[in-house]
Design a protein around this motif. Sequence first.
Motif, PDB file in Angstrom:
ATOM      1  N   THR A  96       0.696  -1.045   0.004  1.00 46.52           N
ATOM      2  CA  THR A  96       0.062  -0.083   0.005  1.00 46.52           C
ATOM      3  C   THR A  96       0.823   1.175   0.040  1.00 46.52           C
ATOM      4  N   MET A  97       0.454   2.070  -0.727  1.00 49.14           N
ATOM      5  CA  MET A  97       1.378   3.524  -0.844  1.00 49.14           C
ATOM      6  C   MET A  97       1.081   4.147   0.528  1.00 49.14           C
ATOM      7  N   GLU A  98       2.084   4.922   0.846  1.00 48.13           N
ATOM      8  CA  GLU A  98       2.061   5.645   1.946  1.00 48.13           C
ATOM      9  C   GLU A  98       1.352   6.942   1.410  1.00 48.13           C
ATOM     10  N   ARG A  99       0.781   7.719   2.529  1.00 49.00           N
ATOM     11  CA  ARG A  99       0.189   8.768   2.412  1.00 49.00           C
ATOM     12  C   ARG A  99       1.248   9.979   2.361  1.00 49.00           C
ATOM     13  N   PRO A 100       1.158  10.985   1.369  1.00 53.34           N
ATOM     14  CA  PRO A 100       2.264  11.800   1.239  1.00 53.34           C
ATOM     15  C   PRO A 100       2.430  12.875   2.464  1.00 53.34           C
ATOM     16  N   THR A 101       3.624  12.681   3.064  1.00 52.64           N
ATOM     17  CA  THR A 101       3.997  13.403   4.412  1.00 52.64           C
ATOM     18  C   THR A 101       4.953  14.101   4.166  1.00 52.64           C
TER      19      THR A 101
END
Length: 377
Positions: free
Chosen positions: A3-8
């Motif tokens: 799963t892609m990480e949310r932009p942080t």
Amino acid sequence: MKTMERPTGPLRDDLIVLSRAIHGTPELAYQERQAVGNIAALLKRHGHDVELKLGGLDTAFRARVGPKGPSVALLAEYDALPEIGHACGHNLIAMSNVGAFLLAAQRAKDLQVGVELIGTPAEESGGGKIDLIDAGVFKESVAVLSSHPGGHTWQLGGSSLGIVGKLVRYHGLASHAAYSPEKGRNALSAAIRLFLAADGWRQHLPADTRVHGIITKGGAASNIIPDLAECDFGLRAASMDVLGEMVKTFAQMVEGAAMQTGTRAEIDDKMRLYAPVKPNVKIGDLLVKELSDRKIEVERGVLTLASTDFGNVSQVAPADYIGFPVSLEPISGHSHVMRDASATDLAHNNAMITAEILATVAVRIATDSAVRASLKA
């Protein structure tokens, strides 16, 4: 499937800065030079080459990762509306799709087909995606993904109304409105009769149709019989068959108003056909799973009573988009309220979630041949 990480961190900050820059400098169709410049600068800072003037359009572009050939396309929009700016939230469409591309690019070495970010100008007026279709930009697209902000719910898999735009001109004969009105032929009277005819027509049309228009020219002075009147109309329907019949009836009403007033009518196409959106069920299933995994409730298959040139893309490639909320309450699109809501923390947070989901689904499609085959079934 990872799963892609949310932009942080810095990426999140970069995307919000991009959104605010586009929102704060609204640009109209085919003139979105600053928006494209800001997006290209961000992509280059993250190590990506940008192909400018894609398809011969000054404000279209493309960035790509993965192998040459077929690709999954993420579509960014960034044009605004006259006078009320980003009241359709295209700054967020740019933000979420740029973010999705940058996240997907982290998996570039795993891709079996490419992932592209395509900048598409002139959605509100002109149909930039239609220009890009004509230029062959989507001929190797195995899937097309995008996003659109809206009221207070998450949505996907919905269709939309097709639309055609018609420019109507009535040519009459000028004369002194007090001294010799009998010598004139009133073009404005013809336009008014057309609007009255349209008002009466609406009650006999299906609920999923729309007719709307404005008078853009109606005379020079009140003491001169107007010799020219001009009207701008939009005709919308959920099916192409109904829309075709509406176009025929509208032409008859235009001529009827001319006959009543002794004027001459002409009709030109104001805009090319925006086709209804044809959502791909398999892409929708992938998007639903990602939303469900995040415990986000989504409405699926809602007919949107508006129109978009994304519909034309969906007719030539498997496609769907995520509708994400910018408000806790229902609000109207193309309004000052929507414009202001499109720059809020809520809007940006949901755009980040959307970027994560779009990236995850894009990579899933680009790394799984069985999924790609299912999109064509």
